[in-house]
Design an enzyme around this catalytic site. Structure first.
Site, PDB file in Angstrom:
ATOM      1  N   GLU A  61       0.048   8.803  -5.379  1.00 26.22           N
ATOM      2  CA  GLU A  61      -1.257   9.455  -5.454  1.00 26.22           C
ATOM      3  C   GLU A  61      -1.506  10.199  -4.143  1.00 26.22           C
ATOM      4  OE1 GLU A  61      -4.510   6.947  -7.280  1.00 26.22           O
ATOM      5  OE2 GLU A  61      -3.030   5.398  -6.818  1.00 26.22           O
ATOM      6  N   ARG A 300       5.920  -6.019  -5.477  1.00 29.65           N
ATOM      7  CA  ARG A 300       5.643  -5.064  -4.413  1.00 29.65           C
ATOM      8  C   ARG A 300       6.058  -5.663  -3.074  1.00 29.65           C
ATOM      9  NH1 ARG A 300      -0.597  -4.062  -4.481  1.00 29.65           N
ATOM     10  NH2 ARG A 300      -0.009  -2.653  -2.810  1.00 29.65           N
ATOM     11  N   LYS A 310      -4.127   0.876   1.163  1.00 29.91           N
ATOM     12  CA  LYS A 310      -4.485   2.247   1.509  1.00 29.91           C
ATOM     13  C   LYS A 310      -5.920   2.324   2.010  1.00 29.91           C
ATOM     14  CE  LYS A 310      -2.598   5.336  -1.064  1.00 29.91           C
ATOM     15  NZ  LYS A 310      -2.249   6.255  -2.165  1.00 29.91           N
TER      16      LYS A 310
END
Length: 808
Positions: A61, A300, A310
């Site tokens: 993103e 992850r 983030k």
């Protein structure tokens, strides 16, 4: 016993050990790293169309910078591409998931492109960057098709009302009053939404699935929302409605011909929606796509002593806790690139942590260890003095300047040589001189009246100390022995133990050195107070001005700066030029450097300085665990293979080494065997390996021998290796990825070592084991009856390039 066997047991060979007993390795040609097979590669290998191309994607993103968590995803996707596409065609797409214009910008697109290209290399980088926004027309058409087939409806419930009717994990949801809205009305309203005739948030388009589903993601999820007036960086003002990720993502995958859509575990519950979207469009709406992708989830990357959220990274940047997205303390790819981490280190790290469905929390030290390992092979060596102390050599001709020719890398001749000037005035590190009468135990460097060797140059003797008004040493007056140049020890004299780096005063160049440490002092930032900012390390950076580097460093840097400026494709970075500042650490040229001022960032220290109390406890507990059931006993029979259960073989790392004062053949090594404190191991390696070659080397150590004096120094273990006839090679290393303290065992036998092998029976047992150790014709280390030596932690075999040699 230990001393008597030293000459036989310390002829060791350096091994390249990476043989897996379970799964083969793939060696991607573009990424340059070996990736072990994993459950995803098994799934791909078993696909129903084995002859079709395997295509994947990395879909970031563009609302922030990439971080180390993204690095794992990049490496997994591009690594699998290399494994399954033998034609060497890059079929891994980079696709910007740009469905939220309120948070996205070209600034982030550019940073993601640059970071991904840096990590995988320009040759492996796809020729075109994809964008979800490029498919907005097709995605919109899919939404219309769902409406036309009564699989979607326009809803006017507010977010709160929608949430109230959604239900919980234990209770079903309730249908929206608008769920049975006529198809014609939903089509009209959706067209009005698209034209901007309804305000933001007033209407949504929802998929019509099942409000009673146990999976909340299937309870009529929103697939389109209104964002009136939101200008998109790619499509401008064309759209007033934007698709949700769960709807746009499977469609984009299918349009691009993606075969395997890899994502992290938090999307596992979303897979049913991913499948519903594609199956509904294909089976009920008649949509045809180049592929029917399969979503696969893996764990992850979680790292201790840092944050990969983030949101938190944005907070650190916007609140000025750091100096921007490329601050060398940040775990962003821009940050680690600027700091000097090399792509090979990140790819190797991602390869070693593996791919699974099990969440894990990796210590940041693991990445630092890989950086040390990779930079040891790629970093030039240099003399840099960070806290200069002047030394005047009183018996050296002030008019004379001589030059020493020194390898740029002690283990790789391809790096060439460098010229280091020498003269009457030099600088040494302030910390290499002890000002006092009783230096600390083990201090081997310069004291008043003492001697020290200048690395690759002469032996000097400190005759006098010049002090300032505060009695602080500001200059050392020394003499040199002109017989000792280039490391020579005059015949009949003892070798000087202490060695220090130095630079010549008039030709050395001033530079700044940024000593970076971890940004957070807590393993889990914020775990104690709830605010991760409370755990910021106040000592995470210190800038040292006035350091002095040898002139070859300046020449390298000026040439590299010119190359960076002239680079047309931006694939040359400041941090590509990196060094090992001898006895300091690994450093890289910072992007703030100029011809007038060179700035270097410390990437990692030469050894892990964050072992700490917790690490010590873990190692200590691990050692106790390894000793359970050991007890001693009578040797367990006549078979050598049975004897091996009593001997403790562990992975070890040589942290430092120095010459034995009274024995030229012996080196005194400090060895990490996974315990709270390092062990001292005396090794007869001086004729075969240099101190520099030993430092950082992994080896297999016998850890439960009775300590023994070797020429006055107590040795607390023994290193093993391979002997091919009478030829010496190097250290016998544990398998790839082993950590200090990992137990080595023999297949088919238990690990039940004696607490200490000190009885006569134990000594005999050990001697039998040593006589029975060998390398078989396949290069695998084994005991007398053919049982292979393996790492008990992961089953990897201990192998040798010296086939048929003896372990000694």
């Amino acid at each position: 016993m230990q001393a008597s066997l030293a000459s036989r047991l310390l002829r060791l060979v350096t091994l390249s050990l990476s043989l897996s007993l379970a799964l083969p390795l793939t060696v991607p040609s573009k990424t340059g790293v070996q990736y072990p097979q994993n459950f995803i590669s098994k799934i791909i290998a078993e696909r129903t169309d084995p002859n079709g191309p395997v295509t994947m994607r990395f879909p970031p993103e563009p609302n922030g910078f990439l971080h180390l968590g993204h690095a794992k995803s990049i490496c997994v996707n591009f690594g699998l591409n290399e494994q399954f596409n033998e034609d060497n065609v890059m079929r891994t797409n980079v696709r910007m998931d740009d469905t939220n214009p309120l948070k996205e910008s070209p600034f982030y697109v550019d940073s993601i492109t640059k970071d991904t290209r840096w990590l995988i290399g320009k040759d492996a980088f796809p020729s075109k960057i994809m964008s979800t926004s490029s498919y907005f027309d097709e995605i919109y058409g899919c939404a219309v098709s769902l409406i036309e087939n009564s699989l979607a409806f326009v809803d006017d419930l507010s977010p709160d009302e929608m949430r109230e009717l959604r239900g919980t994990l234990t209770s079903p949801g309730q249908n929206s009053p608008n769920r049975d809205r006529p198809v014609e009305d939903s089509l009209r309203l959706f067209q009005e939404m698209t034209k901007g005739e309804h305000p933001t948030g007033s209407l949504t388009l929802r998929a019509k699935i099942d409000m009673s589903s146990p999976n909340l993601n299937l309870r009529d999820p929103v697939i389109y929302r209104i964002l009136v007036g939101a200008t998109h960086h790619n499509t401008g003002d064309k759209w007033n409605v934007y698709p949700m990720y769960d709807f746009s993502h499977p469609i984009s995958d299918a349009i691009e011909g993606i075969t395997h859509s890899l994502c992290t575990l938090e999307f596992e519950d979303h897979r049913v929606l991913y499948d519903w979207v594609l199956d509904s469009l294909a089976q009920k709406c008649g949509k045809e796509f180049p592929s029917r992708p399969r979503q696969i989830e893996f764990s992850r990357l979680n790292l201790k002593y840092t944050v990969l959220s983030k949101r938190k990274l944005i907070q650190l940047v916007e609140q000025n806790h750091v100096e921007g997205w490329d601050d060398p303390r940040l775990p962003t790819l821009s940050g680690v690139r600027r700091r000097g981490f090399q792509p090979l280190a990140l790819k190797t790290f991602c390869s070693r942590i593996g791919v699974s469905k099990t969440d894990s929390n990796i210590d940041f030290a693991e990445l630092e260890n890989v950086a040390r390992e990779t930079m040891d092979k790629t970093a030039r060596r240099a003399f840099v003095v960070t806290s200069p102390l002047k030394v005047t050599i009183t018996n050296y001709d002030s008019q004379n300047k001589e030059e020493f020719i020194i390898p740029r890398h002690p283990k790789d001749e391809s790096f060439g040589e460098r010229t280091v000037p020498f003269g009457k005035e030099i600088y040494i590190e302030e910390s290499d001189f002890f000002d006092g009468e009783n230096p600390p135990k083990g201090f081997k460097r310069l004291v008043a009246g003492g001697k020290v060797r200048l690395r690759n140059a002469y032996v000097i003797t400190c005759e006098e100390v010049v002090r300032d008004e505060n009695n602080k040493p500001i200059e050392l007056l020394c003499t040199y022995d002109d017989r000792t140049g280039n490391g020579v020890t005059p015949e009949g004299e003892k070798r000087v133990q202490g060695i220090v780096q130095w630079v010549e005063a008039t030709t050395s160049v001033s530079c700044d050195v940024a000593q970076y440490d971890r940004l957070f002092k807590a393993e889990a930032p914020g775990s104690s107070t709830g605010d991760f900012l409370d755990d910021i390390n106040p000592d995470s950076v210190s800038i040292i001005s006035g350091a002095r580097c040898e002139p070859s460093v300046e020449a390298d840097c000026l040439q590299h700066l010119e190359t960076v400026e002239e680079s047309q494709d931006a694939d040359v970075y400041h941090g590509d030029l990196h060094y090992q500042f001898e006895r300091q650490g690994y450093y890289a040229l910072d992007s703030s450097s100029s011809r007038e001022k060179l700035v270097f960032n410390r990437v990692v220290t030469l050894r892990d300085t964050w072992g700490g109390e917790a690490a010590g406890k873990v190692a200590k507990e691990g050692g106790k665990e390894r000793r359970r059931g050991g007890g001693g006993g009578g040797g367990g029979g006549d078979e050598v293979a049975k004897d091996v259960e009593r001997v403790s073989f562990v992975a070890a790392q040589v942290k430092s080494a120095e010459q034995h004062a009274d024995a030229e053949a012996l080196l005194i090594c400090k060895v990490d065997v996974g315990e709270e404190e390092e062990r001292t191991v005396v090794a007869g390696l001086a004729a075969h390996m240099t101190v520099e070659e030993l430092q950082g080397k992994m080896a297999i150590c016998v850890a439960n021998l009775k300590p023994s004096k070797m020429r006055g120094v107590e040795s607390q273990g023994m290193l093993l290796g391979v002997e091919d006839g009478e030829n010496f090679g190097g250290l016998l290393e544990p398998p790839q990825g082993a950590k200090p303290g990992d137990v080595m065992k023999f297949e088919g036998f238990e690990v039940k070592p004696d607490a200490m092998m000190k009885s006569k029976g134990a000594v005999k047992c050990f001697e039998r084991v040593v006589e029975g150790l060998k390398i078989n014709d396949k290069g695998v280390a084994e005991c007398g009856d053919g049982a292979a030596m393996v790492n008990a932690e992961n089953g990897l075999a201990v192998t040798s390039s010296v086939v048929g040699g003896n372990v000694k």
